[in-house]
Design an enzyme around this catalytic site. Sequence first.
Site, short mmCIF file in Angstrom:
data_model
loop_
_atom_site.label_atom_id
_atom_site.label_comp_id
_atom_site.label_asym_id
_atom_site.label_seq_id
_atom_site.Cartn_x
_atom_site.Cartn_y
_atom_site.Cartn_z
N HIS A 313 0.83 -1.11 0.05
CA HIS A 313 0.03 0.30 -0.01
C HIS A 313 0.80 1.26 0.16
O HIS A 313 1.95 1.14 0.76
CB HIS A 313 -0.74 0.06 1.30
CG HIS A 313 -2.07 1.02 1.32
ND1 HIS A 313 -1.88 2.27 1.25
CD2 HIS A 313 -3.30 0.71 0.88
CE1 HIS A 313 -2.96 3.11 1.22
NE2 HIS A 313 -3.90 1.98 1.21
N ASP A 370 -7.98 -3.95 -0.48
CA ASP A 370 -8.50 -4.21 -1.88
C ASP A 370 -8.32 -5.71 -2.37
O ASP A 370 -9.18 -6.11 -3.33
CB ASP A 370 -7.63 -3.41 -2.86
CG ASP A 370 -7.88 -1.72 -2.48
OD1 ASP A 370 -9.03 -1.59 -2.36
OD2 ASP A 370 -6.76 -0.96 -2.27
#
Length: 436
Positions: A313, A370
Site C-alpha cells: 500500500h 483491496d
Amino acid sequence: MADKTDSPSGKTFTLTNDQTGDKWVLPVFDGTIGPSTIDIRTLYEETGHFTLDPSFTSTASCRSRITFIDGDEGILLHRGYNIKDLAEKSDFLEVAYALLYGDLPNKKSYEEFRKNITYHTMVHEQLQFFFRGFRRDAHPMAVMCGVVGALAAFYHDSLDISDPNQREISAHRLIAKLPTLAAMAFKYSIGQPFVYPRNDLGFAENFLHMCFAVPAEPYRVNPILADAMDKILILHADHEQNASTSTVRLAGSSQANPFACIAAGIASLWGPAHGGANQAVLEMLAEIGTKDRIPEFVQGVKDKKYRLMGFGHRVYKNFDPRAQIMKETCDKVLSELGVKDPALEIAMELERIALSDPYFIDRKLYPNVDFYSGIILKAMGFPVSMFTVLFAVARTVGWVSQWKEMMEEPSNRIGRPRQLYTGAAQRDYVKIEKRT
C-alpha cells in the site's frame, strides 16, 4: 478537549538564503499525534518564493479532527477509535455518526440517526427516468457521476451551505441515497427493475436487498453477507486526505453545493490509480487464468515483468490494518457460499505464497484491503464494474464529514494551489503571414 493546532507549538523552523544570509523564522504547529507542520502561509509574502510539492505528498492541506493514519506503524483511527475496534464492534451507521459528529453515539442518538438515514433512502421518483438517458452498457461510475450531481436539481431545500441545518440534511441525504442510486445503477446495467428501499432492513442489508431482490419472488439477505458488506463499508468509510477527499474539499472551497462536491469526489475515485484497485486485482487474476500459471506469474513479478495488484500500500509501509479484518470476513463469505471459482482459487494461492515467500515478506508486500474486498464482492455476485461504485457508497460518509468539517472552519477560503512555471517567457505576437 483543546485543539493544539489553534496556536503554534512555540517551536520554529528557520530558513536561510545561502547567497544573502537572510533568515526567515516560520512557526511550527503540532497535531494531537503525527508529524508537526511548518506554517508557510506567509512564505511568499516574506520571501517571494513558493514551495514545490508535486502531488502534495509533503503538504498538509488542512486541519482535521476526523481520521489519522500512521503508515509506518499500520495505524488507522477514526475520531481516535481504532479501525479494528470499529469493524469488530460497531456497525456502519455508528461509524458514520462518529465521523460526522466526533464521537460514537449513545443509544438515543444512534436510534435517531438511524431513523433519519433510513427515512432518506428513497429518491425522487423522477430520478428513475434520469437513468433511461444512459446506455445500458454505460459504466456504473459514469452513471453515478451524473445522477449524484443531478440530486442538486431535486433537493433545493438543502442547498444553502451557510445554513448548518441544511448542511446536515444534505449530509444525511447523501449517506442515505448513495446506496439506493448505486443499486439502481446496478439494476439498470443488467436490465432488471429497480427495487425500492425497505425501512425494516439495516443499512447494509437494505443495500444488498436493492441489488439482488426481484419483484417476482421473496428475497432474504444472508446475514453473513450483510455483515461482510457492513464491514466493507466501515473499512472504506474514510482514509484521510486522499485524492477523492481532497477533490471534495477543493470543490467545496468554491462554495459549490454538497451534491456537486460528492459528484466530484466520485469522478476522482473512478481513476484506476485510486478507486479501481480491487478491480485491478480481479483483472490480474483473470490474466493469470489458471493455478498452474501462478509460479510463472510470481517469477514474473520478481523479474519486474508483471505487476502484483492488491499487495502492499502506498500509505502503509508495514501492513494495512484493514486487511486482517477483511481476510477473516473473506474466509467467512467463501465458506458460507461454497464458491468454486478459478479466480478465487488463484487468489487464495497467491495469498499463501505472499505470506510465506521471503521475497514478498522482505518487501512487506502483504495482501491489502483491496485484495480481499475484490474477492468478497465477486463471490457475492457483483460484476467488476460495480466495485468502485461500492467504494463510493462507503466513502460518501467520509467525503461528507470532511466537507462538513471544512464548511465549519472559520478560516475556510477557496483553494488555489500555485505552480512552478516552466513555459515560454513573454514574447511578441507575429502575424500569421510573417510566421516561418
